[in-house]
Design a protein around this motif. Structure first.
Motif, PDB file in Angstrom:
ATOM      1  N   ALA A 208       0.829  -1.210   0.000  1.00 25.83           N
ATOM      2  CA  ALA A 208       0.000   0.000   0.000  1.00 25.83           C
ATOM      3  C   ALA A 208       0.859   1.255   0.000  1.00 25.83           C
ATOM      4  CB  ALA A 208      -0.926  -0.014   1.215  1.00 25.83           C
ATOM      5  N   SER A 209       1.986   1.209   0.720  1.00 29.45           N
ATOM      6  CA  SER A 209       2.853   2.390   0.817  1.00 29.45           C
ATOM      7  C   SER A 209       3.529   2.737  -0.504  1.00 29.45           C
ATOM      8  CB  SER A 209       3.913   2.176   1.897  1.00 29.45           C
ATOM      9  OG  SER A 209       4.729   1.053   1.597  1.00 29.45           O
ATOM     10  N   THR A 211       1.771   2.265  -3.481  1.00 25.81           N
ATOM     11  CA  THR A 211       0.740   2.502  -4.493  1.00 25.81           C
ATOM     12  C   THR A 211       0.751   3.932  -5.036  1.00 25.81           C
ATOM     13  OG1 THR A 211      -0.888   2.822  -2.711  1.00 25.81           O
ATOM     14  CG2 THR A 211      -0.797   0.652  -3.763  1.00 25.81           C
ATOM     15  N   GLY A 266      -0.932  -3.821   3.795  1.00 26.19           N
ATOM     16  CA  GLY A 266      -0.794  -2.507   4.403  1.00 26.19           C
ATOM     17  C   GLY A 266      -0.056  -2.596   5.725  1.00 26.19           C
ATOM     18  N   THR A 406      -1.026  11.102   0.310  1.00 30.57           N
ATOM     19  CA  THR A 406      -0.390   9.791   0.473  1.00 30.57           C
ATOM     20  C   THR A 406      -1.243   8.892   1.347  1.00 30.57           C
ATOM     21  OG1 THR A 406       1.834  10.711   0.205  1.00 30.57           O
ATOM     22  CG2 THR A 406       1.658   8.597   1.336  1.00 30.57           C
ATOM     23  N   ASP A 407      -1.724   9.423   2.458  1.00 35.56           N
ATOM     24  CA  ASP A 407      -2.560   8.649   3.374  1.00 35.56           C
ATOM     25  C   ASP A 407      -3.837   8.191   2.680  1.00 35.56           C
ATOM     26  OD1 ASP A 407      -3.418   7.773   6.163  1.00 35.56           O
ATOM     27  OD2 ASP A 407      -5.005   9.199   5.678  1.00 35.56           O
ATOM     28  N   ASN A 410      -3.007   5.406   0.057  1.00 38.77           N
ATOM     29  CA  ASN A 410      -2.650   4.160   0.737  1.00 38.77           C
ATOM     30  C   ASN A 410      -3.890   3.417   1.227  1.00 38.77           C
ATOM     31  OD1 ASN A 410       0.002   4.887   0.345  1.00 38.77           O
ATOM     32  ND2 ASN A 410       0.451   5.315   2.484  1.00 38.77           N
TER      33      ASN A 410
END
Length: 438
Positions: A208-209, A211, A266, A406-407, A410
């Motif tokens: 996820a980080s 993506t 994640g 970003t959050d 993710n």
């Protein structure tokens, strides 16, 4: 849904602001390095280097020892690991016990330290001969331009011995992908990944980080560097067709049954988990990763060499040739409030010279930033050739993702893959996060 979205954005913004506030509370002036003293002139100099990279730890220790033998300067390398690195650096800043030198991290995570005055501005130093040790593109990528979306004072706060690229890492045995004849289009790639996922050790995985970088790479099929940069700055909408098509690729991967386990890993250890599954457990056929992943593999699974790297293929309706996000790889930041600023600068200049970059390239399996090494035709490991090709055609973008965006990406990509959001829902949420970050 909206309450959940707003709450996440507010939490992310508050967390980022809190970190910046705590770090800024420690700030003062940012002194320049004193040119009157040098590392060799000072006696009993001891420098502390906080290192983020587990894959480069051995080489850093080797080079630090060599430097000590040459100059008498002791450089101690502390490697807490990628998961613990940022929390340790934050704790050091809050307690005003920052190391003399520390690894650069992604711009969003590092911006609070730069804004708080914990990084020496190297702009003037890089106007001289030292700049010849780096490609112009790497220097541009390391530069915070005027008006950058992270609010960092214009300057260059980090120098890099590694050129980082993004792409796919695959094992033909598990993926069925022929390195000599890889898929020609994104649709062909999805079909191949879906076919391989019918086997227990096949399929595709991305943390996820990572993506945001995966989507940024895909979006370059339809967007120019200027449009991507303007998106990060809030001047171009995330809801545009280029970004929609990029996120749709992830939805198509899920629909085709290509994503291993039907989910995006994640959490804080998501990418180490993906890399472990590929390099150590061999339980997935293809992953999206950055080139430093090869360095990690060399350290954690040195006997495993049957994998290869490749660029993302072109979309069938692409307007442009897809380009890897341009991000400088591992590098160093100098603490301007350390006891030995000039000695730290001397060591970093030595560390980034072509002779030392060559050691990193050979022993740590990285792509160097030195034009001299890149032009010399020094052979890179076969596992890096795909990444090296991607590094020749990178996006050069002054701005970057905000912490809120970003959050959102993710989290939302995971929801997209789980069927809890549509692409349009995701885009609207990411745009809201962008608006909140302005």
């Amino acid at each position: 849904m909206n309450r959940y979205k707003d709450r996440r954005i507010a939490i992310a913004a508050a967390a980022t602001a809190a970190i910046a506030l705590v770090l800024t509370g420690c700030s003062g002036g940012t002194p320049a390095a004193t040119s009157s003293a040098s590392a060799t002139a000072e006696k009993d100099v001891q420098l502390a280097f906080l290192n983020q990279s587990r894959g480069q730890e051995a080489v850093l220790n080797e080079l630090a020892k060599k430097y000590g033998e040459q100059t008498g300067v002791t450089v101690t390398i502390d490697t807490p690991g990628p998961v613990d690195y940022l929390p340790k650096l934050q704790a050091d800043a809050q307690s005003k016990k920052m190391p003399d030198i520390y690894s650069s991290f992604n711009p969003v995570s590092m911006a609070p330290f730069y804004k708080a005055g914990w990084a020496l501005d190297l702009t003037k130093e890089l106007k001289g001969d030292w700049s010849k040790d780096f490609t112009p593109e790497v220097l541009k990528l390391a530069t915070f331009a005027k008006g950058n979306n992270l609010g960092v004072k214009p300057g260059i706060y980090t120098v890099h011995w590694e050129n980082q690229a993004y792409g796919l890492i695959s094992d033909s045995k598990n993926s069925g992908i022929d390195s000599a004849n890889p898929p020609k289009s994104v649709s062909d790639l999805i079909k191949q990944l879906a076919t391989s996922n019918k086997d227990a050790n096949g399929g595709f995985s991305v943390a996820a980080s990572l993506t945001p970088q995966f989507v940024q790479y895909l979006a370059s099929n339809w967007l120019t560097d200027a449009q991507i940069n303007d998106t990060f700055a809030g001047k171009y909408k995330w809801t545009s067709s280029g970004w929609e098509k990029a996120f749709q690729v992830i939805a198509d991967l899920k629909k085709a049954g290509a994503i291993q386990g039907g989910a995006i890993p994640g959490g804080q250890t998501d990418n180490p988990t993906v890399e472990t599954n590929f390099f150590t457990k061999h339980s997935v056929g293809t992953i999206f990763d950055a080139s430093p992943g090869v360095s990690v593999a060399h350290k954690t699974a040195p006997d495993y060499t049957s994998f290869f790297s490749m660029s993302l293929p072109k979309a069938s309706d692409a307007k442009y040739t897809p380009r890897s996000p341009g991000v400088p790889g591992k590098g160093a930041v100098i603490n301007p409030r350390g006891q030995h600023v000039q000695a730290s600068l001397d060591f970093v200049k030595w560390l980034t010279a072509p002779a030392q970059q060559a050691v990193f390239a050979k022993e740590a399996y990285i792509i160097p930033t030195s034009p001299e090494l890149l032009k010399s035709g020094s052979k890179l490991p076969d596992s890096l050739t795909g990444f090296a090709a991607a590094a020749k055609n990178q996006q050069v973008i002054p701005n970057t993702f905000s912490a809120q965006v970003t959050d959102a990406i993710n989290r939302d990509v995971q929801s997209l893959v789980l069927g809890q959001m549509t692409v349009k829902d995701l885009l609207a949420d990411v745009q809201s996060a962008q608006d909140a970050s302005q």
